[in-house]
Design a protein around this motif. Structure first.
Motif, mmCIF file in Angstrom:
data_model
loop_
_atom_site.group_PDB
_atom_site.id
_atom_site.type_symbol
_atom_site.label_atom_id
_atom_site.label_comp_id
_atom_site.label_asym_id
_atom_site.label_seq_id
_atom_site.Cartn_x
_atom_site.Cartn_y
_atom_site.Cartn_z
ATOM 1 N N GLY A 415 42.299 2.964 3.033
ATOM 2 C CA GLY A 415 42.043 4.268 3.634
ATOM 3 C C GLY A 415 40.644 4.755 3.372
ATOM 4 N N LYS A 416 39.694 3.843 3.290
ATOM 5 C CA LYS A 416 38.315 4.249 3.004
ATOM 6 C C LYS A 416 37.457 4.050 4.235
ATOM 7 C CE LYS A 416 38.069 4.471 -1.697
ATOM 8 N NZ LYS A 416 37.075 4.984 -2.558
ATOM 9 N N LYS A 417 36.337 4.706 4.238
ATOM 10 C CA LYS A 417 35.397 4.532 5.335
ATOM 11 C C LYS A 417 34.323 3.563 4.890
ATOM 12 C CE LYS A 417 32.333 7.003 8.377
ATOM 13 N NZ LYS A 417 31.715 8.280 8.674
ATOM 14 N N LEU A 418 34.077 2.568 5.716
ATOM 15 C CA LEU A 418 33.100 1.538 5.350
ATOM 16 C C LEU A 418 31.889 1.671 6.260
ATOM 17 C CD1 LEU A 418 32.894 -1.017 3.509
ATOM 18 C CD2 LEU A 418 33.491 -2.306 5.530
ATOM 19 N N VAL A 419 30.722 1.741 5.646
ATOM 20 C CA VAL A 419 29.486 1.835 6.427
ATOM 21 C C VAL A 419 28.589 0.675 6.032
ATOM 22 C CG1 VAL A 419 27.490 3.251 6.941
ATOM 23 C CG2 VAL A 419 29.663 4.325 6.501
ATOM 24 N N ASP A 420 28.063 -0.008 7.026
ATOM 25 C CA ASP A 420 27.158 -1.127 6.764
ATOM 26 C C ASP A 420 25.750 -0.580 6.615
ATOM 27 O OD1 ASP A 420 25.978 -3.491 6.475
ATOM 28 O OD2 ASP A 420 26.707 -4.378 8.335
ATOM 29 N N VAL A 421 25.273 -0.493 5.371
ATOM 30 C CA VAL A 421 23.944 0.092 5.166
ATOM 31 C C VAL A 421 22.840 -0.930 5.368
ATOM 32 C CG1 VAL A 421 24.637 1.947 3.651
ATOM 33 C CG2 VAL A 421 24.164 -0.289 2.699
ATOM 34 N N ARG A 422 23.201 -2.208 5.529
ATOM 35 C CA ARG A 422 22.142 -3.193 5.747
ATOM 36 C C ARG A 422 21.374 -2.872 7.015
ATOM 37 N NH1 ARG A 422 24.874 -8.394 6.550
ATOM 38 N NH2 ARG A 422 26.214 -7.010 7.703
ATOM 39 N N LYS A 423 22.106 -2.290 7.986
ATOM 40 C CA LYS A 423 21.448 -1.985 9.252
ATOM 41 C C LYS A 423 20.377 -0.918 9.055
ATOM 42 C CE LYS A 423 24.808 -3.702 12.274
ATOM 43 N NZ LYS A 423 26.057 -3.536 12.921
ATOM 44 N N VAL A 424 20.568 -0.083 8.031
ATOM 45 C CA VAL A 424 19.560 0.928 7.745
ATOM 46 C C VAL A 424 18.421 0.309 6.946
ATOM 47 C CG1 VAL A 424 19.169 3.144 6.645
ATOM 48 C CG2 VAL A 424 21.360 2.661 7.699
ATOM 49 N N TYR A 425 18.775 -0.479 5.943
ATOM 50 C CA TYR A 425 17.752 -1.010 5.039
ATOM 51 C C TYR A 425 16.882 -2.065 5.696
ATOM 52 C CZ TYR A 425 19.935 1.308 1.088
ATOM 53 O OH TYR A 425 20.412 2.231 0.229
ATOM 54 N N TYR A 426 17.489 -2.919 6.526
ATOM 55 C CA TYR A 426 16.723 -4.033 7.070
ATOM 56 C C TYR A 426 16.363 -3.812 8.529
ATOM 57 C CZ TYR A 426 18.629 -6.034 2.854
ATOM 58 O OH TYR A 426 18.988 -6.241 1.570
ATOM 59 N N GLY A 427 16.310 -2.549 8.948
ATOM 60 C CA GLY A 427 15.875 -2.258 10.310
ATOM 61 C C GLY A 427 16.764 -2.857 11.380
ATOM 62 N N GLY A 428 18.036 -3.004 11.073
ATOM 63 C CA GLY A 428 18.973 -3.501 12.077
ATOM 64 C C GLY A 428 18.919 -4.990 12.304
ATOM 65 N N SER A 429 18.079 -5.716 11.556
ATOM 66 C CA SER A 429 17.959 -7.156 11.811
ATOM 67 C C SER A 429 18.964 -7.934 10.973
ATOM 68 C CB SER A 429 16.553 -7.627 11.489
ATOM 69 O OG SER A 429 16.252 -7.357 10.152
ATOM 70 N N VAL A 430 20.230 -7.602 11.158
ATOM 71 C CA VAL A 430 21.297 -8.339 10.478
ATOM 72 C C VAL A 430 22.306 -8.759 11.531
ATOM 73 C CG1 VAL A 430 21.100 -7.299 8.212
ATOM 74 C CG2 VAL A 430 22.425 -6.154 9.951
ATOM 75 N N HIS A 431 23.123 -9.709 11.150
ATOM 76 C CA HIS A 431 24.129 -10.215 12.081
ATOM 77 C C HIS A 431 25.234 -9.188 12.282
ATOM 78 C CE1 HIS A 431 22.482 -14.163 12.384
ATOM 79 N NE2 HIS A 431 22.225 -14.110 11.112
#
Lengths: 431, 208
Positions: A415-431
């Motif tokens: 019941g948790k909310k998951l946010v992918d912060v890699r998209k913020v840190y790496y300028g969206g250049s993640v898979h």
């Protein structure tokens, strides 16, 4: 001061006397029992070019490949930017026209291509002149069938043109040597054949551009075919399409997967376990072969299949087909490694898989390595403590890779909310 | 603070989730209660209820208000929905609607009323287990500190451990969704919360 001196005297005396010439009657004293090799006649790798030939070459280079004059450069400047013109000039300067004359070959045969190409790389798709459309033909585009007179005229004209291509300096006349005579006859034959086959001989038009377009391969709809190699080896190695379809197992597999053959060709498979098994019956032992094969597309699909048959080839094929049929998606983190550490027990075999940082590689034992490669995993390490039964290792690894718990699923379960912060840190250049 | 009992709780929760139990009970202690509340906060268990030897009634069966009150309640709820939850604070006196409000509050507090034995030895802590996609949410629970060997971790250790590196003989949190609980001077906290607050403590258990 003492011992060296007499020897030095001896050497100095030796060096002072003149050396015997090699042409002396006494041959050199051999230091070994092998016969002396006579000196190699030194010949240059390339024939030396005389100065007058060079002058002729220079002349030919200048006439065939003249430098750009001012009108041409002004035309170029209309089409290209300054930097592009500079690049063109640099390329021109880098190529010596003498080299093109001496090393390159210009074709003068009747079958030469109507466009410039050195054919260093023959690409069946790209190796043709730029295509032209009907819009490039000036004037009306009407054709009609030529009558006999027009046809003969056209054939004569085309044959003359072709012959002129073969003999740029005029057809030789007068007394000819038999070789030259034969060459001339062949050339005329070729020119006439080409002329007869030419569409300009069959159709005619009032518009000369339209007639010219008929013979221009750039207007052709059909690209020239690849040359077919017709020899015994080629025929044996080539497989016909109807032969390929004969395998009923493959046909059934394609039907089951709803695939066509192209997709099947992308799948790679590898047989990892082969051993013989026996079935004890009343009549005696029946030996058969067991095969375990893995299949994957190298991009997140992996399957494991088993096959067993008295016929080895039959069993192997069975295992390959079942491996392809059993392919399941493998979730991958950033398309390179697994989501966290995995552990799986299959029989007595325990397999531990660890996710690893980028560039780590596949540092695992060979079976897990092959599986990871076919699944498209790039960074992985593994440990198999205790029992290392090959079949069980493969099955345990497969189950572990297939049944990974994904972060999204875990977050939903808790019941948790998951946010992918890699998209913020790496300028969206993640898979 | 006996870690023996905590070890028993850990294995009991693993066994209960393997057996797909919906509700299970553990002995009550302050450590257990706080740890279980921590688990609930992380979403690993659904409920923590103090009760007796018999399991408490499920929420839906615990108490049902009279049908004639329901209409009034619904109206009140629409106006002030927060009254559905029991509040610790005493009701501050208000104007005309005071009596009805207090009545609803009483109903709401009755909903959560569970009989607790007077004898503390008979009390049990009842935990609701969670399942998602036919899989238990809490699958593994393991002690880190042992009764014979306590492990205290500093902030630096926790920094490493939460970044999946081992430190102070404690392996990193490498499993997906793994949590570690520590007992600190600010209570029982999750490892990542300790990192945020820059405090260390004694490692209790890891859950994934």
């Amino acid at each position: 001061m003492s011992v060296c001196r007499p020897t030095r005297c001896l050497f100095s005396w030796l060096s002072s006397i003149p050396k015997p010439s090699s042409s002396a009657s006494h041959p050199r004293r051999p230091f070994s029992s092998t016969t002396v090799r006579s000196g190699r006649k030194r010949r240059p790798h390339y024939p030396s070019i005389k100065a007058e030939d060079l002058a002729l070459l220079n002349q030919a280079a200048e006439t065939n490949y003249p430098k750009y004059d001012t009108s041409e450069t002004s035309l170029l400047s209309k089409r290209y930017t300054k930097s592009q013109i500079a690049a063109i000039k640099a390329a021109e300067a880098a190529l010596d026209p003498k080299d093109i004359i001496t090393q390159g070959q210009r074709r003068t045969d009747p079958w030469q291509l109507p466009y410039e190409d050195d054919l260093a790389e023959v690409d069946p798709v790209t190796d043709h002149a730029d295509k032209l459309s009907h819009r490039d033909i000036k004037g009306p585009k009407n054709f009609r069938r030529a009558n006999e007179v027009e046809r003969d005229e056209a054939i004569a004209q085309i044959a003359n043109e072709n012959l002129a291509k073969l003999y740029p300096s005029g057809v030789p006349d007068g007394k000819l040597s038999p070789k030259e005579q034969q060459h001339l006859e062949e050339a005329m034959q070729a020119a006439l054949t080409q002329a007869a086959l030419d569409p300009r001989a069959i159709y005619t038009s009032d518009n000369p551009h339209a007639v010219a377009a008929l013979a221009d391969p750039r207007h052709s709809v059909v690209l020239p075919d690849l040359p077919r190699i017709e020899n015994r080896m080629a025929r044996q190695t080539r497989r016909l399409s109807n032969e390929e379809q004969e395998d009923p197992r493959e046909r059934r597999l394609l039907q089951y997967m709803d695939w066509d053959k192209k997709e099947l060709r992308k799948i790679r498979s590898k047989t990892l376990v082969v051993h013989g098994v026996t079935n004890q019956t009343r009549m005696g032992k029946i030996r058969s072969m067991y095969y375990l094969t893995i299949a994957g597309n190298g991009d997140g699909l992996l399957g494991v299949g088993e096959g067993k048959s008295v016929e080895p080839e039959e069993g192997r094929k069975q295992s390959v087909m079942s491996a392809i049929r059993n392919m399941r998606p493998i979730p991958r983190y950033e398309n390179r490694t697994i989501f966290g550490d995995l552990e799986k027990k299959f029989g007595a075999t325990r397999v531990k898989l660890y996710s690893r940082p980028p560039g780590f590689g596949l540092r695992t034992q060979h079976l897990i390595f092959e599986m990871a490669r076919l699944a498209g995993l790039q960074d992985l390490s593994a440990r198999v403590p205790g029992a290392r039964n090959k079949m069980n290792v493969i099955k345990a690894t497969w189950e572990a890779l297939c049944n990974q718990k994904l972060p999204d699923e875990i977050a939903r379960g808790r019941g948790k909310k998951l946010v992918d912060v890699r998209k913020v840190y790496y300028g969206g250049s993640v898979h | 603070m006996s870690l023996v009992n905590l070890a028993h709780v850990c294995s009991h929760l693993q066994n209960a989730s393997k057996a797909r139990l919906g509700l299970t009970s553990i002995p009550v202690s302050k450590l257990h209660v706080k740890l279980m509340l921590g688990l609930q906060k992380e979403g690993l268990i659904s409920s923590v209820t103090l009760g007796g030897p018999r399991p408490p009634l499920p929420y839906l069966l615990q108490a049902s208000p009279d049908p004639e009150d329901m209409g009034k309640m619904a109206q009140e709820m629409q106006e002030e929905p927060w009254l559905a939850y029991p509040s610790e604070r005493p009701q501050i006196s208000r104007d005309a609607a005071e009596e009805e409000v207090s009545q609803i509050a009483n109903v709401a507090s009755e909903v959560y009323k569970v009989p607790i034995p007077q004898n503390p030895a008979q009390r049990r802590l009842w935990l609701g287990l969670k399942y998602w996609n036919n899989e238990p949410v809490l699958r593994n629970m393991k002690l880190i500190s042992k009764p014979t060997r306590r492990i205290w971790l500093t902030t630096q250790d926790l920094n490493k451990i939460t970044r999946t590196r081992a430190s102070s003989y404690v392996p990193g949190l490498t499993h997906p969704g793994e949590c570690m609980f520590l007992t600190t001077d600010r209570g029982i906290l999750e490892a990542r919360e300790c990192v945020e607050r820059r405090i260390g403590g004694m490692a209790l258990c890891r859950v994934w």
